[in-house]
Design an enzyme around this catalytic site. Structure first.
Site, PDB file in Angstrom:
ATOM      1  N   ASP A 195       0.859  -1.177   0.000  1.00 41.99           N
ATOM      2  CA  ASP A 195       0.000   0.000   0.000  1.00 41.99           C
ATOM      3  C   ASP A 195       0.899   1.231   0.000  1.00 41.99           C
ATOM      4  OD1 ASP A 195      -2.768   1.243   0.441  1.00 41.99           O
ATOM      5  OD2 ASP A 195      -1.599   2.139   2.054  1.00 41.99           O
ATOM      6  N   CYS A 249     -12.291  -5.069   5.941  1.00 47.17           N
ATOM      7  CA  CYS A 249     -11.593  -5.764   7.025  1.00 47.17           C
ATOM      8  C   CYS A 249     -10.840  -6.964   6.456  1.00 47.17           C
ATOM      9  CB  CYS A 249     -12.594  -6.223   8.094  1.00 47.17           C
ATOM     10  SG  CYS A 249     -11.821  -7.132   9.454  1.00 47.17           S
ATOM     11  N   GLU A 264      -1.814  -1.257  -6.067  1.00 49.67           N
ATOM     12  CA  GLU A 264      -2.998  -0.594  -6.600  1.00 49.67           C
ATOM     13  C   GLU A 264      -2.627   0.157  -7.878  1.00 49.67           C
ATOM     14  OE1 GLU A 264      -6.374   0.738  -3.548  1.00 49.67           O
ATOM     15  OE2 GLU A 264      -4.432   1.618  -3.093  1.00 49.67           O
ATOM     16  N   ASP A 276      -3.258   1.298   6.646  1.00 48.45           N
ATOM     17  CA  ASP A 276      -2.353   0.977   5.542  1.00 48.45           C
ATOM     18  C   ASP A 276      -1.967  -0.498   5.563  1.00 48.45           C
ATOM     19  OD1 ASP A 276      -2.460   3.618   4.774  1.00 48.45           O
ATOM     20  OD2 ASP A 276      -0.625   4.184   5.824  1.00 48.45           O
TER      21      ASP A 276
END
Length: 382
Positions: free
Chosen positions: A196, A340, A287, A369
């Site tokens: 991340d 989650c 991402e 994060d």
């Protein structure tokens, strides 16, 4: 064995005569580019076919017999390669124009611009007989140039395609483009890692590692503003203004080097190219961030641009390929931070200011994060 093209860049240690020769080559390259751009525009305005790099080079050679006789002082490759760059620039420009008409291109089209000396001395590329030693490189018309770093450039086992000499903040660099053989990398067998990317921490990994963000620009912003004011207050054309410009350029170069060095170190540690197969990650998940859209946030645009997300991904992809790892990207719309990582419950009310993720379904509490990086790793596993 596979044949790959790789670049090696290192700093030169020039004397005054060599520095003058490099300045002449850079000036000739810049002049040829601007001359070719003007000729291209003249031909297009007259309704004729756009000239090619080869036709422009022949025309330029004819001019060397008269008004451009000073070009004989430099290597013929400098203006020739510059005209080739101009041809490639126009090819890419027209491709982007076609994509724009089809709705497949967003952003600037990138029409080739006039190269002004005010924006920097620039660079030049040389081809032909290029030889390399432990602490020197021999270039056409420039002779042997000393290197500040010993033993970095490859001396054997490679085919040198070209050498690009460039200047930045008063320092000269040479970049060699070479073809070299590499053994096929063994497939990595380690665990999948989710990454991340962020502003506070450059990269948060699913295995618990966190790499801090040096904030190269933010930590030097006060000094940058002071030097910019000093430069703006100096009289135009004065020696003091030139000194202030050199100080400002050195600081900009330092900021860029700090950012680049951090990204290189972090990506190398993640890929772990030198470690055994079982310790290298099988898959690395990121991402697919759209930085051009992210920087539209006025409050975060400077911090986002300071991180260098695109450069991080570029380096990670080619290093992972050399290490036998895969790089997998997840859509930026995937709610990795809001989900989650234990039970899959989604917190729709999570904001950027919330640094901890509190799950109302299973009661887990985790850094947002870290939670996002775990979800990215699970995405690849699923």
């Amino acid at each position: 064995m596979t044949l790959i093209v790789r670049g090696y860049k290192t700093e030169l240690k020039l004397n005054n005569a060599q520095r003058t020769a490099c300045l002449k080559h850079a000036g000739t390259s810049r002049y040829a580019y601007n001359w070719g751009l003007r000729r291209y525009q003249e031909e297009r305005a007259a309704g004729r076919k756009a000239p090619t790099a080869m036709s422009l080079h022949k025309e330029l050679n004819a001019l060397k017999q008269g008004e451009l006789s000073w070009m004989y002082e430099v290597s013929k490759a400098a203006p020739q390669e510059s005209l080739r760059d101009l041809e490639h620039a126009f090819k890419h420009f027209w491709k982007r124009c076609a994509k724009k008409q089809q709705g497949r291109w967003r952003g600037k089209l990138g029409y080739p611009r006039f190269k002004s000396k005010k924006r920097g001395i620039g660079s030049f590329r040389l081809t032909g007989a290029i030889h390399v030693g432990e602490d020197w490189v021999q270039l056409p018309r420039l002779g042997k140039l000393r290197l500040k770093e010993r033993g970095y450039l490859p001396t054997t086992g490679v085919h040198i395609l070209s050498a690009t000499v460039s200047e930045r903040a008063g320092r000269w660099y040479v970049s060699l483009q070479v073809e070299e053989e590499h053994a096929e990398a063994a497939i990595a067998l380690g665990e999948t890692i989710g990454i991340d990317l962020g502003i506070k921490a450059l990269a948060t990994l699913s295995d618990g590692r966190v790499f801090g963000n040096p904030k190269a620009l933010g930590s030097h912003l006060k000094q940058l503003r002071r030097l910019s004011r000093q430069h703006a207050r100096k009289q135009l054309g004065s020696k003091n203004r030139q000194k202030a410009a050199r100080k400002l350029a050195r600081l900009h170069a330092h900021i860029a080097n700090l950012r680049q060095d951090t990204v290189h170190q972090v990506t190398a540690l993640i890929v772990a190219k030198t470690k055994p197969d079982q310790q290298r990650p099988t898959c690395i998940v990121l991402e697919d961030l759209q930085v051009s859209s992210m920087v539209k946030n006025r409050n975060l645009s400077r911090a986002i641009a300071d991180v260098g997300f695109a450069e991080f991904r570029r380096q990670l992809e080619y290093k992972a390929q050399q290490a036998g790892s895969l790089v997998y990207t997840v859509s930026q719309w995937e709610p990795s931070s809001k989900t989650c990582s234990w039970c899959g419950w989604i917190d729709e009310d999570l904001t950027l200011s919330d640094r901890l993720f509190h799950c109302e379904a299973c009661g887990s509490v985790i850094d947002r994060d870290r939670n996002a990086s775990i979800n990215l790793a699970l995405k690849a596993a699923g």
